[in-house]
Design a protein around this motif. Structure first.
Motif, short mmCIF file in Angstrom:
data_model
loop_
_atom_site.label_atom_id
_atom_site.label_comp_id
_atom_site.label_asym_id
_atom_site.label_seq_id
_atom_site.Cartn_x
_atom_site.Cartn_y
_atom_site.Cartn_z
N LYS A 161 1.07 -1.21 0.04
CA LYS A 161 -0.40 -0.23 0.03
C LYS A 161 0.72 0.70 -0.33
O LYS A 161 0.67 2.29 -0.39
N LYS A 162 2.18 0.97 0.64
CA LYS A 162 2.99 2.44 0.86
C LYS A 162 3.50 3.02 -0.27
O LYS A 162 3.67 3.76 -0.67
N TYR A 163 3.79 1.71 -1.65
CA TYR A 163 4.26 2.03 -2.98
C TYR A 163 3.14 2.30 -4.16
O TYR A 163 3.31 2.50 -5.34
N ILE A 164 2.44 2.14 -3.51
CA ILE A 164 0.55 2.29 -4.96
C ILE A 164 1.10 4.49 -5.82
O ILE A 164 0.88 3.85 -6.28
N PRO A 165 0.96 4.82 -4.81
CA PRO A 165 1.32 6.36 -4.60
C PRO A 165 2.32 6.59 -5.87
O PRO A 165 1.98 7.21 -7.10
N TYR A 166 3.73 5.40 -5.36
CA TYR A 166 4.70 5.79 -6.68
C TYR A 166 4.34 5.17 -7.57
O TYR A 166 4.65 5.43 -9.33
N ILE A 167 3.88 3.76 -7.52
CA ILE A 167 3.14 3.18 -9.13
C ILE A 167 2.19 3.93 -10.06
O ILE A 167 2.04 4.25 -11.02
N LEU A 168 0.78 5.11 -9.25
CA LEU A 168 1.12 6.12 -9.46
C LEU A 168 0.87 7.44 -10.27
O LEU A 168 1.27 7.85 -11.80
N LEU A 169 1.93 7.81 -9.87
CA LEU A 169 2.57 8.53 -10.79
C LEU A 169 4.08 8.10 -11.91
O LEU A 169 3.67 9.08 -13.02
#
Length: 138
Positions: free
Chosen positions: A3-11
Motif C-alpha cells: 500500500k505504501k508503494y501505490i502512490p509511486y506506481i500511480l505517479l
C-alpha cells in the motif's frame, strides 16, 4: 507493505501516459491529394510538396474553423505559397515549413507543414496574417 508503494506506481503511470500523449499529438484526420510539386525550401535541402496525404492535426482543424480557412485554401497555399525561411523550425520530431500566400478569397495566410514518412504532410497550424481571430483551441 504494498500500500505504501501505490502512490509511486500511480505517479509513474501518470508520467508514462503524459509522455505518450505529448509524443503522439499530431492528429489522424487525412485528405488524399494528387498534386506533385517539388520546390527547394533552403539552399541545402528541399521541401517536397508532393504528397499522397495531407494529415490535419486537431490544432490545425480548430484554427481553420475559427479563422474561416478551408481545405481548398490549404491546398492552394501548398501549391503556390512561398516558404518563409525565417520561420522554419526544427526539433526532435523534424522540420516544419511555413508557407505563406494569398488565398482565392483574399486572405493572407501562413500554413505550417511538417513532412512525415511515406509522402505525407502534417498540417500543423493555419494562421491568418491580417486578422486576429478569437479561438478557443486548446
Amino acid at each position: 507493505m504494498i500500500k505504501k508503494y501505490i502512490p509511486y506506481i500511480l505517479l509513474l503511470l501518470a508520467a508514462g501516459l503524459l509522455y505518450y500523449t505529448k509524443t503522439h499529438q499530431r492528429g489522424k484526420t487525412s485528405i488524399q491529394t494528387e498534386d506533385t510539386i517539388t520546390v527547394p525550401a533552403e539552399p541545402s535541402s528541399s521541401f517536397n510538396r508532393n504528397t499522397n496525404k495531407l494529415i490535419y492535426s486537431k490544432h490545425a482543424l480548430c484554427r481553420m474553423e475559427c479563422r474561416h480557412i478551408d481545405e481548398s485554401e490549404v491546398k492552394e497555399i501548398l501549391a503556390n505559397g512561398e516558404v518563409n525561411y525565417d520561420k522554419i523550425e526544427k526539433d526532435d520530431r523534424g522540420r516544419t515549413y511555413p508557407l505563406e500566400g494569398v488565398t482565392h478569397d483574399k486572405q493572407k495566410v501562413r500554413v505550417v507543414f511538417a513532412p512525415k514518412r511515406d509522402s505525407e504532410l502534417v498540417v500543423v497550424t493555419v494562421i491568418d496574417l491580417d486578422r486576429d481571430w478569437h479561438c478557443d483551441c486548446k
